[in-house]
Design a protein around this motif. Structure first.
Motif, PDB file in Angstrom:
ATOM      1  N   LEU A   1       0.853  -1.202   0.000  1.00  0.00           N
ATOM      2  CA  LEU A   1       0.000   0.000   0.000  1.00  0.00           C
ATOM      3  C   LEU A   1       0.885   1.247   0.000  1.00  0.00           C
ATOM      4  N   GLU A   2       1.918   1.202   0.854  1.00  0.00           N
ATOM      5  CA  GLU A   2       2.809   2.355   1.004  1.00  0.00           C
ATOM      6  C   GLU A   2       3.556   2.653  -0.289  1.00  0.00           C
ATOM      7  N   GLU A   3       3.854   1.596  -1.043  1.00  0.00           N
ATOM      8  CA  GLU A   3       4.645   1.780  -2.261  1.00  0.00           C
ATOM      9  C   GLU A   3       3.797   2.050  -3.500  1.00  0.00           C
ATOM     10  N   THR A   4       2.483   2.246  -3.303  1.00  0.00           N
ATOM     11  CA  THR A   4       1.598   2.467  -4.459  1.00  0.00           C
ATOM     12  C   THR A   4       2.052   3.687  -5.254  1.00  0.00           C
ATOM     13  N   LYS A   5       2.175   3.507  -6.548  1.00  0.00           N
ATOM     14  CA  LYS A   5       2.638   4.607  -7.396  1.00  0.00           C
ATOM     15  C   LYS A   5       1.874   4.590  -8.714  1.00  0.00           C
ATOM     16  N   GLY A   6       1.250   5.706  -9.054  1.00  0.00           N
ATOM     17  CA  GLY A   6       0.580   5.847 -10.351  1.00  0.00           C
ATOM     18  C   GLY A   6      -0.497   4.807 -10.611  1.00  0.00           C
ATOM     19  N   LEU A   7      -1.199   4.372  -9.544  1.00  0.00           N
ATOM     20  CA  LEU A   7      -2.261   3.379  -9.742  1.00  0.00           C
ATOM     21  C   LEU A   7      -3.503   4.071 -10.287  1.00  0.00           C
ATOM     22  N   LYS A   8      -3.960   3.609 -11.427  1.00  0.00           N
ATOM     23  CA  LYS A   8      -5.101   4.248 -12.075  1.00  0.00           C
ATOM     24  C   LYS A   8      -6.388   3.760 -11.424  1.00  0.00           C
ATOM     25  N   LEU A   9      -7.051   4.627 -10.670  1.00  0.00           N
ATOM     26  CA  LEU A   9      -8.338   4.276 -10.070  1.00  0.00           C
ATOM     27  C   LEU A   9      -9.440   4.956 -10.870  1.00  0.00           C
ATOM     28  N   MET A  10     -10.675   4.750 -10.441  1.00  0.00           N
ATOM     29  CA  MET A  10     -11.779   5.332 -11.206  1.00  0.00           C
ATOM     30  C   MET A  10     -11.787   6.852 -11.090  1.00  0.00           C
ATOM     31  N   HIS A  11     -11.559   7.388  -9.892  1.00  0.00           N
ATOM     32  CA  HIS A  11     -11.723   8.837  -9.774  1.00  0.00           C
ATOM     33  C   HIS A  11     -10.423   9.634  -9.738  1.00  0.00           C
ATOM     34  N   PHE A  12      -9.290   8.996  -9.646  1.00  0.00           N
ATOM     35  CA  PHE A  12      -8.017   9.704  -9.799  1.00  0.00           C
ATOM     36  C   PHE A  12      -6.880   8.695  -9.876  1.00  0.00           C
ATOM     37  N   THR A  13      -5.674   9.192 -10.118  1.00  0.00           N
ATOM     38  CA  THR A  13      -4.525   8.307 -10.180  1.00  0.00           C
ATOM     39  C   THR A  13      -3.768   8.416  -8.862  1.00  0.00           C
ATOM     40  N   LEU A  14      -3.622   7.286  -8.201  1.00  0.00           N
ATOM     41  CA  LEU A  14      -3.148   7.291  -6.816  1.00  0.00           C
ATOM     42  C   LEU A  14      -1.652   7.020  -6.695  1.00  0.00           C
ATOM     43  N   THR A  15      -0.982   7.958  -6.002  1.00  0.00           N
ATOM     44  CA  THR A  15       0.385   7.718  -5.567  1.00  0.00           C
ATOM     45  C   THR A  15       0.416   8.052  -4.084  1.00  0.00           C
ATOM     46  N   ILE A  16       1.005   7.160  -3.289  1.00  0.00           N
ATOM     47  CA  ILE A  16       0.976   7.383  -1.841  1.00  0.00           C
ATOM     48  C   ILE A  16       2.282   8.022  -1.380  1.00  0.00           C
ATOM     49  N   ASP A  17       2.130   9.028  -0.522  1.00  0.00           N
ATOM     50  CA  ASP A  17       3.298   9.646   0.087  1.00  0.00           C
ATOM     51  C   ASP A  17       3.703   8.779   1.287  1.00  0.00           C
ATOM     52  N   PRO A  18       4.882   8.122   1.220  1.00  0.00           N
ATOM     53  CA  PRO A  18       5.231   7.200   2.297  1.00  0.00           C
ATOM     54  C   PRO A  18       5.458   7.899   3.643  1.00  0.00           C
ATOM     55  N   THR A  19       5.653   9.227   3.629  1.00  0.00           N
ATOM     56  CA  THR A  19       5.933   9.903   4.900  1.00  0.00           C
ATOM     57  C   THR A  19       4.673  10.162   5.712  1.00  0.00           C
ATOM     58  N   ASP A  20       3.513  10.224   5.075  1.00  0.00           N
ATOM     59  CA  ASP A  20       2.288  10.465   5.850  1.00  0.00           C
ATOM     60  C   ASP A  20       1.098   9.601   5.403  1.00  0.00           C
ATOM     61  N   HIS A  21       1.326   8.703   4.441  1.00  0.00           N
ATOM     62  CA  HIS A  21       0.271   7.803   3.950  1.00  0.00           C
ATOM     63  C   HIS A  21      -0.938   8.544   3.372  1.00  0.00           C
TER      64      HIS A  21
END
Lengths: 323, 385
Positions: free
Chosen positions: B338-358
């Motif tokens: 989950l923490e390493e998620t980068k550029g995951l294309k979801l329905m309502h936006f493209t998700l990248t997670i900031d590992p410093t604050d989730h």
């Protein structure tokens, strides 16, 4: 400026107090006869609200059309009095709701309280049964109808009405105030002018002796619950039109009405009205001149203060065995 | 006797082994308010997540296992939520907890999931303290798919001050809600920085239904802008009562946060026309239409709480993706994925997670407005600066 706030908050307080009064009077009426606080009273209010809501929504439903078109005896009787628009008429819906809530209150009494009061003179058990009943009624609505908010269609006028000194109120408030006054006056004349009213007043002095004098106590109690249920439904219709309808509506607002009834003196009808008005005003004025965050603090301090100085409430008769 | 015990344990060992070999389901928990006043949001979320996983299971599941979704009711109460999560972790053995949508709930369940090393991902848990402690250190097992309140407060303050041109504001807020308190603070801080003035700042309690006393103060003060960091029912009733008191849309512009729910239109009707709401999802985004259509088909009712429907659907999608990347259905591995998620294309936006604050990085905020036709309409998208 300050004066204007004062007037506005007094107007708001009176309108809130009048709705509390309808509920508080029902509490006090039951208390005066059976000497216990009926916590399921809020449930009757919600039942009244839902009946009114579904009556208003009924006319356009498939169920209704197929019922009227069916050849059953009930449908034929109904078709005689039915005219288009009747069912969704607020007056008709309210009347059905009042009667429905009254009947529900009688059923609750027969099912949950009668077996207990016939077996033991201790009112504490009925009090606990009534707490259980209030949770049962609330959750019956949660599981059958669901927790979603229902809004009563805008059949009651809501326009703003300008009062003196720049204060405003709404047509709705005036209507709810007038309705409360009418129902409370009707209750008063029922208690004073009719035979059953006399019996109820006698029973509030001493239920046992009233029974010995030949009054059918079970019927008397049924009448008291029917009246209390009807008053709760009136409150329920106004509350759900103003605050929308949901299963927990009863619990939130009846706590306040209960406090009002205690301040006024449980068992005393004028006390319930006075307590409601005092509570409504106290809530609004605290918010207006102190802070909304202090509101409950002040309201409940008022309650405790009243109980310390006059344990029976402002109009209370006796202080024995008040629960 | 000893023989009997041995025999029973032998049988049970054999049976467990047999069960395990037949593709044992991966268990996920869903935490939501399913009864009570906030049930409309919660039910929509569980329905939406369930719809996603049913489809996934029909297509073969994840890592060869079907997904079993176990939902518990929080009744919007932190104490019930803590019990529910304890049960999910200890007896149901879930590998991740989806939801809830309420900051107060996830603040309460945070210590539990972090101790058990089971990741929990909130849908609309916007209070920053859900994922980081007071020193800004991230909790390893707490996540969110939404933006945060500081960000939301900033959008609201800028929108009110710059777009609407309102320099003086009134706020009514629920003193018992962590969410409302946080959003209010961040709004005030940014609004003051812009040069705005908070004239009225009044609280109310959870169970309150009458706000006329507070609104009388707003009216008296002559402030023509109201910020509401509350939840659906409170905000609907406040606006309805304000309009009844003669404060029409010209006299009182209203901006509210993501506590907005479509059921407020049932509560307040016409009173809502012209109000603005900061939310997560643009209902009219063509990308989202398939979800709403599917929801309608599966549940025979409109996806009214479309924000929650979308968030839950995308959350389900994200968790599935994380399990796939982790290659195993175990809490710590899923949390890492989950923490390493980068550029995951979801329905309502493209998700990248900031590992410093989730938090999701650069998630856009959507401003909705309610039109004359009593439907919410897209007003504008606010991209982060």
């Amino acid at each position: 400026m300050q004066f204007q706030i004062l007037i506005q908050q007094i107007v708001n307080g009176l309108s809130l107090g009048s709705v509390y009064a309808l509920i508080a009077v029902g509490y006090s009426l039951v208390y005066s006869i059976l000497l216990f606080s009926n916590f399921s009273h809020g449930g009757f209010l919600v039942i009244g609200g839902y009946i009114c809501y579904y009556m208003l929504a009924l006319e356009n439903t498939q169920f209704w059309t197929s019922f009227i078109n069916s050849e059953s005896a009930l449908a034929r009787v109904f078709a005689k009095i039915w005219s288009p628009g009747l069912i969704s008429n607020i007056w008709f819906a309210s009347a059905v709701s009042l009667i429905g809530a009254g009947i529900a209150a009688v059923i609750v009494e027969k099912m949950a309280y009668k077996p207990i009061r016939e077996r033991t003179p201790t009112t504490l058990y009925i009090l606990i049964a009534s707490m259980g009943m209030s949770i049962v009624i609330e959750n019956l609505f949660v599981v059958t109808i669901g927790g979603r908010y229902k809004a009563i269609p805008p059949v009651i006028p809501m326009q703003t009405v300008e009062l003196f000194a720049g204060a405003t109120t709404s047509a709705f408030d005036l209507l709810s105030l007038a309705t409360s006054v009418i129902f409370l006056a009707a209750l008063q004349s029922f208690l004073v002018k009719t035979k059953w009213g006399l019996a109820i007043r006698a029973a509030s002095c001493n239920l046992k002796v009233t029974g010995m004098m030949g009054v059918n106590v079970n019927r008397l109690i049924a009448i008291v619950f029917f009246v209390a249920g009807m008053l709760a439904a009136v409150g329920g219709i106004f509350l759900s039109a103003r605050y929308t309808l949901y299963p927990q509506l009863g619990g939130n607002i009846t706590t306040k009405a209960f406090v009002a009834a205690v301040i006024g003196g449980l068992g005393s009808l004028p006390g319930a009205v006075a307590g409601s008005v005092i509570l409504g005003l106290a809530e609004m004025l605290t918010t207006g001149f102190v802070s909304s965050q202090f509101r409950d603090l002040i309201v409940f301090t008022l309650l405790i203060g009243t109980l310390i100085i006059r344990p029976g409430g402002l109009f209370g008769k006796s202080i024995v065995e008040k629960i | 006797m000893k023989k009997l015990v041995f025999l029973i344990s032998l049988v049970s060992v054999v049976m467990t082994a047999a069960l395990a070999s037949a593709a044992e389901p991966i268990k996920l928990g869903y935490l939501a308010a399913l009864t009570g006043e906030y049930a409309p949001y919660g039910i929509a979320e569980v329905n939406s997540a369930k719809m996603f996983f049913d489809k996934l299971n029909n297509a073969g599941g994840v890592l060869g296992h079907p997904v079993e979704l176990i939902s518990y009711d929080t009744k919007s109460r932190p104490e019930d939520a803590v019990n529910a999560v304890r049960r999910m972790i200890e007896s149901d053995k879930v590998v991740a907890v989806l939801g809830s949508n309420t900051s107060s709930i996830n603040l309460a369940t945070g210590p539990l999931v972090n101790a058990a090393k089971v990741p929990q991902i909130g849908t609309a848990t916007t209070n920053p303290a859900v994922t980081v402690d007071e020193n800004g250190k991230v909790y390893p097992y707490s996540f969110r798919i939404c933006f945060t309140d500081p960000y939301q407060g900033t959008i609201a303050a800028e929108f009110a001050y710059n777009d609407l041109g309102k320099k003086r504001a009134a706020i009514l807020w629920n003193v018992g809600s962590d969410y409302a308190q946080g959003l209010r603070e961040f709004f005030i801080a940014h609004y003051k920085k812009l040069g705005g003035e908070i004239v009225i700042d009044e609280g109310y309690r959870d169970s309150d239904v009458d706000f006329r006393a507070q609104l009388a103060l707003v009216k008296q003060s002559g402030v023509d802008f109201l910020f509401l960091p509350g939840l659906g029912r409170d905000m609907g009733l406040i606006i309805k009562q304000a309009r009844e008191m003669g404060l029409d849309n010209e006299q009182l512009k209203v901006v509210g946060g993501d506590g907005y729910g479509e059921f407020m239109i049932d509560i307040a009707g016409n009173a809502l026309v012209g109000t603005y709401w900061i939310t997560h999802v643009n209902y009219y985004d063509p990308n989202m239409q398939p979800i709403f259509k599917e929801y309608q088909e599966v549940y025979k009712e409109e996806a009214k709480e479309f924000g929650n429907v979308t968030l839950a659907y995308d959350l389900a999608k994200w968790v599935t993706d994380a399990i796939e990347r982790a290659g195993t259905a175990e809490g710590p591995a899923i949390a890492k994925a989950l923490e390493e998620t980068k550029g995951l294309k979801l329905m309502h936006f493209t998700l990248t997670i900031d590992p410093t604050d989730h938090n999701p990085l650069n998630k856009p905020g959507i401003i909705l407005t309610i039109g004359e036709d009593l439907k919410s309409a897209f007003f504008k998208e606010v991209a982060p600066k």
